[in-house]
Design a protein around this motif. Structure first.
Motif, PDB file in Angstrom:
ATOM      1  N   SER A 125     -15.439  -5.935 -12.145  1.00 37.41           N
ATOM      2  CA  SER A 125     -16.820  -6.228 -12.478  1.00 37.41           C
ATOM      3  C   SER A 125     -17.505  -7.108 -11.504  1.00 37.41           C
ATOM      4  CB  SER A 125     -17.521  -6.311 -13.871  1.00 37.41           C
ATOM      5  OG  SER A 125     -16.494  -7.452 -14.384  1.00 37.41           O
ATOM      6  N   VAL A 126     -19.018  -6.787 -11.309  1.00 41.29           N
ATOM      7  CA  VAL A 126     -19.474  -7.703 -10.431  1.00 41.29           C
ATOM      8  C   VAL A 126     -20.930  -8.043 -10.813  1.00 41.29           C
ATOM      9  CG1 VAL A 126     -20.335  -8.209  -8.126  1.00 41.29           C
ATOM     10  CG2 VAL A 126     -18.044  -7.286  -8.244  1.00 41.29           C
ATOM     11  N   ILE A 127     -21.501  -9.078 -10.628  1.00 38.60           N
ATOM     12  CA  ILE A 127     -22.799  -9.526 -11.195  1.00 38.60           C
ATOM     13  C   ILE A 127     -23.232 -10.069  -9.973  1.00 38.60           C
ATOM     14  CG2 ILE A 127     -24.475 -10.374 -12.734  1.00 38.60           C
ATOM     15  CD1 ILE A 127     -22.502  -9.861 -15.150  1.00 38.60           C
ATOM     16  N   GLU A 128     -24.152  -9.441  -9.184  1.00 37.33           N
ATOM     17  CA  GLU A 128     -24.772 -10.123  -8.220  1.00 37.33           C
ATOM     18  C   GLU A 128     -26.145 -10.767  -8.476  1.00 37.33           C
ATOM     19  OE1 GLU A 128     -26.033  -9.232  -3.601  1.00 37.33           O
ATOM     20  OE2 GLU A 128     -25.860  -7.720  -4.846  1.00 37.33           O
ATOM     21  N   THR A 129     -26.486 -12.056  -8.748  1.00 39.92           N
ATOM     22  CA  THR A 129     -27.571 -12.474  -9.197  1.00 39.92           C
ATOM     23  C   THR A 129     -28.952 -12.347  -8.508  1.00 39.92           C
ATOM     24  OG1 THR A 129     -27.370 -14.729  -8.951  1.00 39.92           O
ATOM     25  CG2 THR A 129     -26.320 -14.021 -10.893  1.00 39.92           C
ATOM     26  N   GLY A 130     -28.619 -12.413  -7.264  1.00 45.30           N
ATOM     27  CA  GLY A 130     -29.662 -12.835  -6.230  1.00 45.30           C
ATOM     28  C   GLY A 130     -29.511 -14.395  -5.684  1.00 45.30           C
ATOM     29  N   HIS A 131     -29.572 -14.474  -4.510  1.00 46.49           N
ATOM     30  CA  HIS A 131     -29.105 -16.048  -4.135  1.00 46.49           C
ATOM     31  C   HIS A 131     -30.026 -16.972  -4.711  1.00 46.49           C
ATOM     32  CE1 HIS A 131     -27.905 -18.029  -0.223  1.00 46.49           C
ATOM     33  NE2 HIS A 131     -28.513 -18.948  -1.048  1.00 46.49           N
ATOM     34  N   THR A 132     -31.090 -16.866  -4.652  1.00 49.67           N
ATOM     35  CA  THR A 132     -32.135 -17.855  -5.200  1.00 49.67           C
ATOM     36  C   THR A 132     -32.058 -18.049  -6.803  1.00 49.67           C
ATOM     37  OG1 THR A 132     -33.759 -17.622  -3.386  1.00 49.67           O
ATOM     38  CG2 THR A 132     -34.613 -18.862  -5.218  1.00 49.67           C
ATOM     39  N   ASN A 133     -31.939 -16.934  -7.401  1.00 51.74           N
ATOM     40  CA  ASN A 133     -31.674 -16.756  -8.641  1.00 51.74           C
ATOM     41  C   ASN A 133     -30.780 -17.574  -8.961  1.00 51.74           C
ATOM     42  OD1 ASN A 133     -34.048 -15.321  -9.452  1.00 51.74           O
ATOM     43  ND2 ASN A 133     -32.746 -13.590  -9.877  1.00 51.74           N
ATOM     44  N   SER A 134     -29.593 -17.477  -8.355  1.00 52.12           N
ATOM     45  CA  SER A 134     -28.274 -18.389  -8.772  1.00 52.12           C
ATOM     46  C   SER A 134     -28.329 -19.772  -8.677  1.00 52.12           C
ATOM     47  CB  SER A 134     -26.915 -17.935  -8.006  1.00 52.12           C
ATOM     48  OG  SER A 134     -27.211 -18.224  -6.737  1.00 52.12           O
ATOM     49  N   GLU A 135     -29.474 -20.220  -7.920  1.00 54.85           N
ATOM     50  CA  GLU A 135     -29.494 -21.661  -7.688  1.00 54.85           C
ATOM     51  C   GLU A 135     -30.714 -22.205  -8.215  1.00 54.85           C
ATOM     52  OE1 GLU A 135     -29.394 -21.079  -3.352  1.00 54.85           O
ATOM     53  OE2 GLU A 135     -27.268 -21.639  -3.351  1.00 54.85           O
ATOM     54  N   TRP A 136     -31.790 -21.229  -8.733  1.00 49.83           N
ATOM     55  CA  TRP A 136     -32.984 -21.698  -9.497  1.00 49.83           C
ATOM     56  C   TRP A 136     -32.639 -22.934 -10.575  1.00 49.83           C
ATOM     57  CZ3 TRP A 136     -37.768 -21.698  -9.055  1.00 49.83           C
ATOM     58  CH2 TRP A 136     -38.636 -21.805 -10.139  1.00 49.83           C
ATOM     59  N   ILE A 137     -31.444 -22.964 -10.977  1.00 50.82           N
ATOM     60  CA  ILE A 137     -31.463 -23.920 -12.219  1.00 50.82           C
ATOM     61  C   ILE A 137     -31.262 -25.123 -11.455  1.00 50.82           C
ATOM     62  CG2 ILE A 137     -30.031 -22.296 -13.497  1.00 50.82           C
ATOM     63  CD1 ILE A 137     -27.455 -23.346 -12.385  1.00 50.82           C
ATOM     64  N   GLY A 138     -31.006 -25.282 -10.310  1.00 48.55           N
ATOM     65  CA  GLY A 138     -31.287 -26.579  -9.609  1.00 48.55           C
ATOM     66  C   GLY A 138     -32.644 -27.346  -9.613  1.00 48.55           C
ATOM     67  N   VAL A 139     -33.776 -26.323  -9.727  1.00 46.02           N
ATOM     68  CA  VAL A 139     -35.146 -27.095 -10.073  1.00 46.02           C
ATOM     69  C   VAL A 139     -35.208 -27.626 -11.605  1.00 46.02           C
ATOM     70  CG1 VAL A 139     -37.437 -26.335 -10.400  1.00 46.02           C
ATOM     71  CG2 VAL A 139     -36.330 -25.138  -8.505  1.00 46.02           C
ATOM     72  N   ARG A 140     -34.669 -26.805 -12.424  1.00 45.33           N
ATOM     73  CA  ARG A 140     -34.217 -27.731 -13.698  1.00 45.33           C
ATOM     74  C   ARG A 140     -33.767 -28.959 -13.787  1.00 45.33           C
ATOM     75  NH1 ARG A 140     -32.851 -22.126 -16.095  1.00 45.33           N
ATOM     76  NH2 ARG A 140     -30.756 -22.863 -16.394  1.00 45.33           N
ATOM     77  N   LEU A 141     -32.595 -28.956 -12.887  1.00 46.09           N
ATOM     78  CA  LEU A 141     -31.762 -29.979 -12.850  1.00 46.09           C
ATOM     79  C   LEU A 141     -32.516 -31.245 -12.288  1.00 46.09           C
ATOM     80  CD1 LEU A 141     -28.980 -31.674 -12.868  1.00 46.09           C
ATOM     81  CD2 LEU A 141     -28.458 -30.731 -10.672  1.00 46.09           C
ATOM     82  N   ILE A 142     -33.202 -31.090 -11.282  1.00 52.66           N
ATOM     83  CA  ILE A 142     -34.275 -31.950 -10.523  1.00 52.66           C
ATOM     84  C   ILE A 142     -35.295 -32.565 -11.362  1.00 52.66           C
ATOM     85  CG2 ILE A 142     -35.721 -32.396  -8.641  1.00 52.66           C
ATOM     86  CD1 ILE A 142     -32.882 -32.334  -7.807  1.00 52.66           C
TER      87      ILE A 142
END
Length: 168
Positions: A125-142
């Motif tokens: 199985s594979v879940i490809e989230t979308g490049h930016t989607n997978s890293e969007w959580i970085g905005v929350r971290l900042i």
């Protein structure tokens, strides 16, 4: 910014460093998916390990809740009735490390962007989230690290990485 964006303003870019640093994006994914006995699969890139058995659609829902966004890319599962018991996760362009990810023998590869068709990946199985989607959580971290700073979210619309998913 996590990715460079096209604008005539000074930028600090935290791309791979933010993915791989302690408490960075890959660590946040590890915690969100509750990976047990987590190990890096390619130096300090991404994680793999066991998870509580979960069906594919429940895992998909868990990923979307964590990202606070809908999955943009491929979702594929060879057996909709089999529970997923292990995952490998790589934010961003995880398609570039497919061979390293496959060596983990995980049931599901969760990645930002693939460079191949999911059914040809070698994973069940594979879940490809979308490049930016997978890293969007970085905005929350900042935002968490710098609570008194106003974060301008406009650059997310100007992301240079506009090809979000496998185009096969």
């Amino acid at each position: 910014s996590h990715h460079p964006f096209l604008a005539n303003v000074p930028q600090l870019i935290f791309h791979t460093a933010l993915d791989c640093c302690p408490s960075g994006l890959n660590d946040q994914w590890r915690l969100a998916l509750e990976i047990i006995d987590a190990r890096h699969f390619d130096r300090n890139l991404g994680w793999y390990g066991k998870i509580e058995p979960i069906d594919f659609f429940d895992l998909r829902d868990k990923v979307e809740v964590f990202m606070e966004r809908k999955i943009l890319g491929q979702m594929w599962c060879s057996s909709w009735t089999k529970k997923i018991q292990s995952v490998v996760i790589c934010t961003g362009l995880g398609g570039l490390v497919l061979n390293s990810a496959k060596r983990t023998k995980a049931d599901c590869y969760i990645l930002g962007e693939a460079t191949w068709k999911a059914k040809d990946s070698g994973f069940s199985s594979v879940i490809e989230t979308g490049h930016t989607n997978s890293e969007w959580i970085g905005v929350r971290l900042i935002q968490k690290l710098l609570p008194n700073i106003k974060i301008d979210l406009a650059p997310t619309q100007l992301d240079r990485f506009s090809r979000e998913t496998f185009q096969g």
